[in-house]
Write a protein that holds these residues in place. Sequence first.
Motif, PDB file in Angstrom:
ATOM      1  N   MET A 297       0.837  -1.205   0.000  1.00 11.17           N
ATOM      2  CA  MET A 297       0.000   0.000   0.000  1.00 11.17           C
ATOM      3  C   MET A 297       0.871   1.255   0.000  1.00 11.17           C
ATOM      4  O   MET A 297       0.603   2.213  -0.734  1.00 11.17           O
ATOM      5  N   VAL A 298       1.898   1.230   0.845  1.00 10.97           N
ATOM      6  CA  VAL A 298       2.787   2.393   0.919  1.00 10.97           C
ATOM      7  C   VAL A 298       3.408   2.653  -0.442  1.00 10.97           C
ATOM      8  O   VAL A 298       3.487   3.783  -0.924  1.00 10.97           O
ATOM      9  N   MET A 299       3.813   1.571  -1.080  1.00 15.29           N
ATOM     10  CA  MET A 299       4.471   1.712  -2.364  1.00 15.29           C
ATOM     11  C   MET A 299       3.522   2.278  -3.424  1.00 15.29           C
ATOM     12  O   MET A 299       3.875   3.204  -4.175  1.00 15.29           O
ATOM     13  N   ALA A 300       2.303   1.735  -3.469  1.00 19.24           N
ATOM     14  CA  ALA A 300       1.327   2.239  -4.434  1.00 19.24           C
ATOM     15  C   ALA A 300       1.019   3.697  -4.145  1.00 19.24           C
ATOM     16  O   ALA A 300       0.893   4.523  -5.054  1.00 19.24           O
ATOM     17  N   LEU A 301       0.920   3.997  -2.848  1.00 19.26           N
ATOM     18  CA  LEU A 301       0.611   5.362  -2.440  1.00 19.26           C
ATOM     19  C   LEU A 301       1.730   6.311  -2.856  1.00 19.26           C
ATOM     20  O   LEU A 301       1.481   7.419  -3.327  1.00 19.26           O
ATOM     21  N   CYS A 302       2.978   5.851  -2.696  1.00 10.73           N
ATOM     22  CA  CYS A 302       4.072   6.775  -3.003  1.00 10.73           C
ATOM     23  C   CYS A 302       4.129   7.037  -4.496  1.00 10.73           C
ATOM     24  O   CYS A 302       4.487   8.134  -4.917  1.00 10.73           O
ATOM     25  N   ALA A 303       3.734   6.064  -5.322  1.00 10.59           N
ATOM     26  CA  ALA A 303       3.669   6.338  -6.761  1.00 10.59           C
ATOM     27  C   ALA A 303       2.647   7.431  -7.037  1.00 10.59           C
ATOM     28  O   ALA A 303       2.883   8.338  -7.836  1.00 10.59           O
ATOM     29  N   ILE A 304       1.500   7.350  -6.337  1.00  8.58           N
ATOM     30  CA  ILE A 304       0.456   8.346  -6.558  1.00  8.58           C
ATOM     31  C   ILE A 304       0.904   9.714  -6.064  1.00  8.58           C
ATOM     32  O   ILE A 304       0.763  10.726  -6.753  1.00  8.58           O
ATOM     33  N   VAL A 305       1.488   9.737  -4.865  1.00 14.82           N
ATOM     34  CA  VAL A 305       1.901  11.015  -4.292  1.00 14.82           C
ATOM     35  C   VAL A 305       3.018  11.633  -5.121  1.00 14.82           C
ATOM     36  O   VAL A 305       3.001  12.821  -5.425  1.00 14.82           O
ATOM     37  N   PHE A 306       3.977  10.790  -5.526  1.00 16.25           N
ATOM     38  CA  PHE A 306       5.150  11.367  -6.173  1.00 16.25           C
ATOM     39  C   PHE A 306       4.908  11.756  -7.621  1.00 16.25           C
ATOM     40  O   PHE A 306       5.580  12.656  -8.122  1.00 16.25           O
ATOM     41  N   THR A 307       3.987  11.093  -8.321  1.00  9.71           N
ATOM     42  CA  THR A 307       3.694  11.595  -9.666  1.00  9.71           C
ATOM     43  C   THR A 307       3.089  12.989  -9.577  1.00  9.71           C
ATOM     44  O   THR A 307       3.442  13.885 -10.352  1.00  9.71           O
ATOM     45  N   TRP A 308       2.185  13.149  -8.599  1.00 15.20           N
ATOM     46  CA  TRP A 308       1.604  14.480  -8.423  1.00 15.20           C
ATOM     47  C   TRP A 308       2.675  15.475  -8.018  1.00 15.20           C
ATOM     48  O   TRP A 308       2.760  16.573  -8.553  1.00 15.20           O
ATOM     49  N   MET A 309       3.519  15.051  -7.080  1.00 12.87           N
ATOM     50  CA  MET A 309       4.561  15.948  -6.580  1.00 12.87           C
ATOM     51  C   MET A 309       5.538  16.320  -7.692  1.00 12.87           C
ATOM     52  O   MET A 309       5.933  17.483  -7.815  1.00 12.87           O
ATOM     53  N   GLU A 310       5.877  15.331  -8.523  1.00  9.39           N
ATOM     54  CA  GLU A 310       6.821  15.629  -9.594  1.00  9.39           C
ATOM     55  C   GLU A 310       6.261  16.679 -10.547  1.00  9.39           C
ATOM     56  O   GLU A 310       6.957  17.594 -10.984  1.00  9.39           O
ATOM     57  N   ARG A 311       4.985  16.535 -10.859  1.00 13.05           N
ATOM     58  CA  ARG A 311       4.390  17.524 -11.763  1.00 13.05           C
ATOM     59  C   ARG A 311       4.369  18.904 -11.143  1.00 13.05           C
ATOM     60  O   ARG A 311       4.600  19.920 -11.805  1.00 13.05           O
TER      61      ARG A 311
END
Lengths: 352, 390
Positions: free
Chosen positions: A36-50
């Motif tokens: 879950m943490v891993m999936a969440l970090c993909a979601i958070v970091f794609t947004w953050m990267e943009r």
Amino acid sequence: MEALIELLRSLPGASGMSDQTAFIAAAASMATIMFMVMALCAIVFTWMERKVAGFIQNRYGPMRTGRWHGVAQAIADMLKILSKEDIIPAEADKGLFIFGPILVLLGSLLAWAAIPWGPNFIAADFDLGLFYIFAVSSMVILGLLMSGWASNNKWALYGAARGAAQMISYEIPLALATIPVVMYVGSLNTTDIVVAQQGGIWNWFVFRNPFLFIAFFLYFIASIAETNRGPFDMPETESELVAGYHTEYTGMRFAFFFLSEYANLFLVALIASMVFLGGWWAPIPGLPNVPWLTFVIKGILMVFLNMWVRWTLPRVRVDQLMHLCWKVMIPLSLLCVIGSGIWMMLSGQAGV
Amino acid sequence: MMEQKMNKGWASQDHVGEIKSELLELNMGPQHPATHGVLRLLLETDGEIVYKCTPVLGYLHRCAEKIAEGINYKQWVVYSDRFDYLAPMCCNHAYVTAMEKVGQIEVPERAEHIRVVVAELSRIASHLIALATFGLDMGAWTPLLYMFREREVILDLLERISGGRMLYNYMIPGGVRYDIPNDNWEQDVLDFVTMVETKKVPDYNNLLSYNKIFIERLGNVGVLSVEDCFDYGCTGPVLRGSGVKFDCRRDDAYSAYPKFDFEIPVGEGEVGQVGDCWDRYMVRMKEIEQSCRIIRQALEQMPDGPYQTHELKKIIKAPAGAAYSRTESSKGELGHYIIADGGQIAFRHKVRSPSFCNLQVIEKVGVGMMVSDLVAFVGSLDIVLGEIDR
């Protein structure tokens, strides 16, 4: 893990659970949490990267989806990716093509087991922790090479060959840079490494001696190369190799690469904060501190640094990348190991 | 049929010589992020090294020259816009210069000044795109957005004077279509020019030009000797990057250019040899500053008077004869050769486009390069496929 077993035992009706069952149940729940943490970090970091890219490039980034600053953008992207057609090229090696992304994801997922989130909050607390992390994350290379080869596309093959060469090379300075720390601690156990940095910012390994300070930067540079991000994004190099090893991938299989990239990004950032930046300890000893939150914040700051570098610098060429690794970074990291050892002897910290 | 041809190429491996491994035939384009349009490069590579590089053209062929034989002189201005769609004003200027030469049309002085101003603005916009996409080829994303921000201001300014944002159709034989608008346009152009000179160019230099990685990537890469430039007919920033001080605006002066004082920047081998990719990049950066100088002078000396000749309402007829005129577009020497037969339609119209000649050199210089360097080299040539395929 032990704490989790205790917790499970304390649940109503679970007191009679055998040791084995309790262990399996705890392991399963921990694995779920990590995923879950891993999936969440993909979601958070794609947004953050943009958002970070937008900030650096004088624009907004996503603003519409999810009302406030496009927070739901990553979720919308994931939904879109799920609805895409799953294409396997006719000439592709079907088995490898399917197995490649799974292996990539697996490699980055397994490493999460040995990350110490807090004093008792770790999935697998064992003595080979740091070594294990570097070992399993090498599996990513296999998956990458596999998918590049199986795609039966020349660009993908180029990307895979570059990626394999790059990641295998950069794993050496990456691991070597952490050796001085291991020498200080006298253990590869990740929890021990963090515990050894107790007591304020000057006890963090990055500030213990000048060689460790250099080693931290070596680690940071190698970690950028290890996650295949600019200025070292050789396997993808969208202006040269179209999209590199994942040129032929669509839909969820492509998302696997994506997921693994951001999971890896966070993973190397967490390792940096664990090994050099004091893990879950607050910078000032007396400060009220939520261990896992401190740890995650340090990781996010490292990720931000990584993104900052990516959106600022041009890309190096593939031979310059190798030159940097073998002729600059590996000698320097060896020097750090030796220098740090001498420093320890002179300051009387050796001989534990 | 294409496949058959390729298979044949695979079978006959004479050129491999002593190399034991097979050469890999690689299709770079026509859909590829680094080919700046629909250019197709047929590469033969061994690992990262390119052994042969053949440009394949024609994906954007639109018969512009043939069309000129069917429509009258004024109508063809529209097609000149579509040549180099990144600097349409320069292309307009090139065509009307040739047309006026063959048609013996007088142009008012004010029109010439306006033409110079808009053409130089267009040149800045084109160079900005060249530098931005070059940075993008090198993996630097951020300068792209900074430079497009400045280009946007130019597009706004040109929209105010011509009505179009990208394809202007602004110049006509004998003048320009509209006069300078009364809404403080001149002052806005001057403000923009000052901003570019004082703030933006130093910004770009700090961010990209003198970046260590950027210099490492481009210094000594794709070195183009003066002989090669002459052999292949390279012009514009590509020729000047190799250290030749040649600019049609000065050496074969047309329009109002002789009146203005400007320098011709050439490659100096600052980070490597003269004529490497970085020199070509830097020549464009310095040309932006020189264009700013020209614009300022042209606006300050702007004469009063008509902005087009009076008899333009009628259809233009050119007396029988032929004329060639060459102008300096943002990519290099853009020449138009028009044969007139006395009517209102050209008998033959031939265009010498700079990108076409500049691209050819890739066949020679591209050999022995790494794939990454080839991308850098193509980027530094700054080609526009609309001009190559016509």
